[in-house]
Design a protein around this motif. Structure first.
Motif, mmCIF file in Angstrom:
data_model
loop_
_atom_site.group_PDB
_atom_site.id
_atom_site.type_symbol
_atom_site.label_atom_id
_atom_site.label_comp_id
_atom_site.label_asym_id
_atom_site.label_seq_id
_atom_site.Cartn_x
_atom_site.Cartn_y
_atom_site.Cartn_z
ATOM 1 N N PRO A 52 6.632 20.757 -5.234
ATOM 2 C CA PRO A 52 6.877 19.402 -5.733
ATOM 3 C C PRO A 52 5.734 18.943 -6.644
ATOM 4 C CG PRO A 52 6.187 19.321 -3.444
ATOM 5 C CD PRO A 52 6.360 20.766 -3.802
ATOM 6 N N GLU A 53 6.049 18.042 -7.526
ATOM 7 C CA GLU A 53 5.029 17.493 -8.422
ATOM 8 C C GLU A 53 4.113 16.573 -7.624
ATOM 9 O OE1 GLU A 53 5.005 14.963 -12.558
ATOM 10 O OE2 GLU A 53 6.767 16.114 -12.023
ATOM 11 N N MET A 54 2.826 16.719 -7.833
ATOM 12 C CA MET A 54 1.843 15.909 -7.105
ATOM 13 C C MET A 54 1.598 14.601 -7.854
ATOM 14 S SD MET A 54 0.719 17.316 -4.350
ATOM 15 C CE MET A 54 -0.110 18.622 -3.533
ATOM 16 N N VAL A 55 2.477 13.646 -7.642
ATOM 17 C CA VAL A 55 2.334 12.328 -8.254
ATOM 18 C C VAL A 55 2.350 11.289 -7.143
ATOM 19 C CG1 VAL A 55 3.394 12.995 -10.438
ATOM 20 C CG2 VAL A 55 4.822 12.086 -8.623
ATOM 21 N N PHE A 56 1.745 10.168 -7.410
ATOM 22 C CA PHE A 56 1.699 9.086 -6.425
ATOM 23 C C PHE A 56 2.986 8.276 -6.510
ATOM 24 C CE2 PHE A 56 0.618 4.796 -5.000
ATOM 25 C CZ PHE A 56 0.183 5.097 -3.713
ATOM 26 N N ASP A 57 3.687 8.179 -5.410
ATOM 27 C CA ASP A 57 4.918 7.393 -5.314
ATOM 28 C C ASP A 57 4.635 6.204 -4.390
ATOM 29 O OD1 ASP A 57 7.421 6.314 -4.849
ATOM 30 O OD2 ASP A 57 8.341 8.212 -4.245
ATOM 31 N N PRO A 58 4.493 5.002 -4.954
ATOM 32 C CA PRO A 58 4.149 3.839 -4.127
ATOM 33 C C PRO A 58 5.144 3.564 -2.994
ATOM 34 C CG PRO A 58 3.892 3.314 -6.446
ATOM 35 C CD PRO A 58 4.545 4.663 -6.373
ATOM 36 N N ALA A 59 6.434 3.758 -3.249
ATOM 37 C CA ALA A 59 7.435 3.510 -2.201
ATOM 38 C C ALA A 59 7.269 4.500 -1.051
ATOM 39 C CB ALA A 59 8.833 3.594 -2.791
ATOM 40 N N MET A 60 7.026 5.751 -1.368
ATOM 41 C CA MET A 60 6.836 6.765 -0.334
ATOM 42 C C MET A 60 5.541 6.488 0.437
ATOM 43 S SD MET A 60 8.223 9.343 1.110
ATOM 44 C CE MET A 60 9.387 10.058 -0.029
ATOM 45 N N PHE A 61 4.480 6.103 -0.269
ATOM 46 C CA PHE A 61 3.226 5.765 0.402
ATOM 47 C C PHE A 61 3.449 4.614 1.386
ATOM 48 C CE2 PHE A 61 -0.285 2.696 0.498
ATOM 49 C CZ PHE A 61 -1.151 3.419 1.301
ATOM 50 N N GLU A 62 4.206 3.605 0.990
ATOM 51 C CA GLU A 62 4.461 2.454 1.861
ATOM 52 C C GLU A 62 5.168 2.892 3.142
ATOM 53 O OE1 GLU A 62 4.335 -1.297 3.384
ATOM 54 O OE2 GLU A 62 3.235 -0.488 1.681
ATOM 55 N N LYS A 63 6.090 3.840 3.034
ATOM 56 C CA LYS A 63 6.775 4.353 4.230
ATOM 57 C C LYS A 63 5.785 5.035 5.168
ATOM 58 C CE LYS A 63 11.219 5.009 2.012
ATOM 59 N NZ LYS A 63 12.229 5.980 1.556
ATOM 60 N N PHE A 64 4.875 5.820 4.612
ATOM 61 C CA PHE A 64 3.879 6.495 5.448
ATOM 62 C C PHE A 64 2.882 5.500 6.036
ATOM 63 C CE2 PHE A 64 5.334 10.333 3.262
ATOM 64 C CZ PHE A 64 5.458 11.175 4.354
ATOM 65 N N ARG A 65 2.551 4.448 5.298
ATOM 66 C CA ARG A 65 1.644 3.418 5.824
ATOM 67 C C ARG A 65 2.295 2.713 7.005
ATOM 68 N NH1 ARG A 65 0.632 -1.675 5.928
ATOM 69 N NH2 ARG A 65 2.390 -2.258 4.633
ATOM 70 N N GLU A 66 3.578 2.386 6.856
ATOM 71 C CA GLU A 66 4.301 1.735 7.958
ATOM 72 C C GLU A 66 4.406 2.659 9.177
ATOM 73 O OE1 GLU A 66 8.026 0.530 6.295
ATOM 74 O OE2 GLU A 66 7.100 -1.040 5.061
ATOM 75 N N LEU A 67 4.663 3.937 8.921
ATOM 76 C CA LEU A 67 4.733 4.913 10.007
ATOM 77 C C LEU A 67 3.402 5.004 10.736
ATOM 78 C CD1 LEU A 67 6.333 7.211 11.438
ATOM 79 C CD2 LEU A 67 5.384 8.745 9.718
ATOM 80 N N TYR A 68 2.317 5.052 9.977
ATOM 81 C CA TYR A 68 0.990 5.110 10.587
ATOM 82 C C TYR A 68 0.740 3.884 11.444
ATOM 83 C CZ TYR A 68 -4.029 5.170 11.175
ATOM 84 O OH TYR A 68 -5.278 5.143 11.732
#
Length: 73
Positions: A52-68
């Motif tokens: 996969p391309e290593m780019v920052f996806d803000p929506a995906m980051f938000e999901k991981f932040r909520e999971l954490y």
């Protein structure tokens, strides 16, 4: 927390705890997000797929932040 802001000593402690909590959520979420990208890259290489391309996806980051934050307690 807002009432404690008016008491000098406790106000600074309350602010530090809140800032620390926010920072922990951001740092933990970012760690989970990067771990996920590395895992997907490794699996793709093992399977002979294009990584996969290593780019920052803000929506995906938000999901991981909520999971954490959910798993922290």
């Amino acid at each position: 927390g807002n009432a404690l802001k008016f008491i000098p000593f406790f106000g600074s402690i309350a602010g530090a705890v809140i800032n620390g909590t926010v920072a922990a959520g951001i740092t933990g979420g970012m760690g989970l997000y990067v771990k996920s990208l590395f895992k997907e890259t490794a699996l793709a290489k093992i399977d002979g797929r294009k990584p996969p391309e290593m780019v920052f996806d803000p929506a995906m980051f938000e999901k991981f932040r909520e999971l954490y934050n959910q798993n922290r307690g």
